[in-house]
Design an enzyme around this catalytic site. Sequence first.
Site, PDB file in Angstrom:
ATOM      1  N   CYS A 183      29.768  33.872  40.773  1.00 39.61           N
ATOM      2  CA  CYS A 183      28.617  35.171  40.887  1.00 39.61           C
ATOM      3  C   CYS A 183      28.250  34.382  42.549  1.00 39.61           C
ATOM      4  O   CYS A 183      27.641  33.568  42.828  1.00 39.61           O
ATOM      5  CB  CYS A 183      27.641  35.310  40.321  1.00 39.61           C
ATOM      6  SG  CYS A 183      26.220  36.621  40.498  1.00 39.61           S
TER       7      CYS A 183
ATOM      8  N   GLU B  71      37.255  42.948  45.829  1.00 40.01           N
ATOM      9  CA  GLU B  71      37.913  42.095  45.447  1.00 40.01           C
ATOM     10  C   GLU B  71      36.842  42.651  43.847  1.00 40.01           C
ATOM     11  O   GLU B  71      35.867  42.378  43.667  1.00 40.01           O
ATOM     12  CB  GLU B  71      37.392  40.559  45.059  1.00 40.01           C
ATOM     13  CG  GLU B  71      37.497  39.885  47.269  1.00 40.01           C
ATOM     14  CD  GLU B  71      37.391  38.388  47.006  1.00 40.01           C
ATOM     15  OE1 GLU B  71      38.234  38.133  47.803  1.00 40.01           O
ATOM     16  OE2 GLU B  71      36.509  38.430  46.791  1.00 40.01           O
TER      17      GLU B  71
END
Length: 372
Positions: free
Chosen positions: A341, A94
């Site tokens: 994150c 990703e």
Amino acid sequence: MTDSRTNLLNLDRAGLDAFFTCLGEKPFRARQVLRWIHQRFVTDFSAMTDLNKSLRERLTESAVISLPEIIKQHRSADGTHKWLLRMHGNNCIETVFIPEGDRGTLCISSQIGCILDCSFCATGKQGFNRNLAVSEIIGQLWLANKTLGRDPKGERIITNVVMMGMGEPLANFNNVVTAMNLMLDDFSYGLSWRRVTLSTAGMVPAMDRLRAVCPVNLAVSLHAPTDKLRDELVPLNKKYPLQDLLSACRRYVAGDRRRAVTFEYVMLAGVNDSLPHARALLRLLRGLPAKVNLIPFNPFSGSVYRRSDAATIDRFREELLRGGIMTVTRKTRGDDIAAACGQLAGRVQDRTRRTMDRQRLVSVLPRSPLAS
């Protein structure tokens, strides 16, 4: 059938110089082809019109420009983009683009999965398969630039790159450095070193190597102010404890007053978020040009951790600011599409390799004299 042609996306300018020399061509051809590939996003040699026809035909026979494949693209309510990209071997990674004002940051992955197994990170928990090739690293920037295009003024939308996606970049040192050479090359993406940041969990010898060959901005995934706690959160700390890590950080910025190390610190409720933890962090970073990014923990399936509440994070930040450390709380972006994150996971076909490969990695890394 395996394609034996050279993938030019794996080569920086030095590599392309050597490639064209082998073809009997002058090195300036490398600069021409770099512009076609990385600035005009052309992958068809027949369209490279400033190359003579004979060279275009030879390139078609001996070379290829092969990119990852976009499988899915998601856009968050806050404008964050996430791409799921298929790599060779049917594994997926990703890549995330985060827009903010006049700044656009692309978060790039360096491995399929991650070899380090940090306890709070979704990537580490989903397994490890292999390092990404240069073409698979720089291909993320290529695809994102081509997809996003330019702003109304004709400027590129991607202004910054952070090597903070899936994987430990310094465990894939050579390929990551070659990809960053392309990011910095004026004939490719032309980014300043100030706009390229590499994040590491603390592979100390590789940090020294990076400073010598490609000294981009350095970020360190710290997350704890003591060895005892960091051993639990970041297992690599057992190999390179905090004293060694902080010494390497000081070496990295030595002699350049423009530089500071960014320390990333995920805020885990009841684990590392107390005022005593903040004071210990101040002692640890004393005398080092440093910035701290506090990262609210982003939950993922199976995690045992919780995010610190906003008041706790604010108190922690204020304590660091009072102690003279520039500190910001990172705004959570893209969490509605699992692009925040610590949430990147991709898809790893062979999850059995992480333990074996992690053991092999640890066995070949130089051992810290302070590690027990």
